[in-house]
Design a protein around this motif. Sequence first.
Motif, PDB file in Angstrom:
ATOM      1  N   GLN A  26       0.970  -1.349   0.023  1.00 28.16           N
ATOM      2  CA  GLN A  26      -0.024  -0.076   0.035  1.00 28.16           C
ATOM      3  C   GLN A  26       0.981   1.445  -0.150  1.00 28.16           C
ATOM      4  N   TYR A  27       1.976   0.992   0.784  1.00 32.93           N
ATOM      5  CA  TYR A  27       2.747   2.547   0.741  1.00 32.93           C
ATOM      6  C   TYR A  27       3.477   2.528  -0.574  1.00 32.93           C
ATOM      7  N   VAL A  28       4.017   1.574  -1.285  1.00 29.03           N
ATOM      8  CA  VAL A  28       4.376   1.583  -2.640  1.00 29.03           C
ATOM      9  C   VAL A  28       3.468   2.518  -3.487  1.00 29.03           C
ATOM     10  N   ASP A  29       2.071   1.691  -3.516  1.00 27.79           N
ATOM     11  CA  ASP A  29       1.029   2.481  -4.429  1.00 27.79           C
ATOM     12  C   ASP A  29       0.788   3.687  -3.975  1.00 27.79           C
ATOM     13  N   LEU A  30       0.829   4.181  -2.688  1.00 31.43           N
ATOM     14  CA  LEU A  30       0.382   5.450  -2.473  1.00 31.43           C
ATOM     15  C   LEU A  30       1.772   6.560  -3.019  1.00 31.43           C
ATOM     16  N   GLU A  31       3.077   6.032  -3.014  1.00 26.13           N
ATOM     17  CA  GLU A  31       4.050   6.538  -3.276  1.00 26.13           C
ATOM     18  C   GLU A  31       3.933   6.971  -4.750  1.00 26.13           C
ATOM     19  N   GLU A  32       3.628   5.771  -5.608  1.00 27.16           N
ATOM     20  CA  GLU A  32       3.449   5.943  -7.139  1.00 27.16           C
ATOM     21  C   GLU A  32       2.431   7.007  -7.284  1.00 27.16           C
ATOM     22  N   LYS A  33       1.096   7.118  -6.683  1.00 26.55           N
ATOM     23  CA  LYS A  33       0.041   8.211  -6.879  1.00 26.55           C
ATOM     24  C   LYS A  33       0.753   9.368  -6.343  1.00 26.55           C
ATOM     25  N   HIS A  34       1.529   9.565  -5.371  1.00 24.66           N
ATOM     26  CA  HIS A  34       1.993  10.866  -4.886  1.00 24.66           C
ATOM     27  C   HIS A  34       2.876  11.389  -6.222  1.00 24.66           C
ATOM     28  N   ILE A  35       3.790  10.468  -6.570  1.00 24.20           N
ATOM     29  CA  ILE A  35       4.757  10.830  -8.002  1.00 24.20           C
ATOM     30  C   ILE A  35       3.783  11.271  -8.940  1.00 24.20           C
ATOM     31  N   GLN A  36       2.703  10.627  -9.330  1.00 25.78           N
ATOM     32  CA  GLN A  36       1.853  10.987 -10.427  1.00 25.78           C
ATOM     33  C   GLN A  36       1.218  12.430 -10.105  1.00 25.78           C
ATOM     34  N   LEU A  37       0.396  12.513  -8.741  1.00 23.80           N
ATOM     35  CA  LEU A  37       0.138  13.760  -8.648  1.00 23.80           C
ATOM     36  C   LEU A  37       1.227  14.994  -8.548  1.00 23.80           C
ATOM     37  N   LEU A  38       2.260  14.572  -8.054  1.00 23.02           N
ATOM     38  CA  LEU A  38       3.405  15.969  -8.358  1.00 23.02           C
ATOM     39  C   LEU A  38       3.604  16.099  -9.747  1.00 23.02           C
ATOM     40  N   ALA A  39       3.429  15.070 -10.474  1.00 22.59           N
ATOM     41  CA  ALA A  39       3.797  15.315 -12.037  1.00 22.59           C
ATOM     42  C   ALA A  39       2.447  16.333 -12.618  1.00 22.59           C
ATOM     43  N   ARG A  40       1.269  15.713 -12.170  1.00 20.23           N
ATOM     44  CA  ARG A  40       0.237  16.702 -12.789  1.00 20.23           C
ATOM     45  C   ARG A  40       0.251  18.124 -12.253  1.00 20.23           C
ATOM     46  N   HIS A  41       0.451  18.084 -10.954  1.00 18.09           N
ATOM     47  CA  HIS A  41       0.695  19.585 -10.254  1.00 18.09           C
ATOM     48  C   HIS A  41       1.877  20.246 -11.056  1.00 18.09           C
ATOM     49  N   ARG A  42       3.032  19.634 -11.426  1.00 15.55           N
ATOM     50  CA  ARG A  42       3.856  20.429 -11.946  1.00 15.55           C
ATOM     51  C   ARG A  42       3.357  20.823 -13.552  1.00 15.55           C
ATOM     52  N   LYS A  43       2.711  19.796 -14.033  1.00 14.45           N
ATOM     53  CA  LYS A  43       1.986  20.402 -15.431  1.00 14.45           C
ATOM     54  C   LYS A  43       1.182  21.347 -15.467  1.00 14.45           C
TER      55      LYS A  43
END
Length: 156
Positions: free
Chosen positions: A121-138
């Motif tokens: 679950q932590y790995v999944d959450l970390e992946e989602k967080h990375i995706q969210l940061l990428a969207r935020h950056r865009k």
Amino acid sequence: MSLTFCGSASASALMAFHGSELMGKAIKIHVKTTPRKGYNPLQVACVDYPRPDIDNTTNFLEAAYLSSSFRASPRPTKPLKVVIAGAEKQKQELDAEKQCTKELKEAMQMAMEGHARMLEQYVDLEEKHIQLLARHRKIQEGIDDFKKEATRAGQE
């Protein structure tokens, strides 16, 4: 029996044994003082006692009879079962320890599985967080581009 000791230093200590008995025989101690130059040697004369006559005693004869009867008795045809006193209690304790070990093993397995799920679950959450940061950056880059375009359009 007679013991002869020479030397004055230990004469008084040896006199303590005067009149003693050893295996029913009186001990006679003769102390001679013969001073020598520089030291007083102690000489001991030992007497060898004969072996006591125990071959005709009741205990010896009874033990000899029992030993001969054990040697002469026939051997069992099949192995004998040995019963250990208190074995049932030890068996119960061993069974209880086995049950406790089994329960601890199950609890450890459950804990390890729970920990593995938490890590997944932590790995999944970390992946989602990375995706969210990428969207935020865009989105942030889009806002910055829009502000630049607006600033250019306002200057012209």
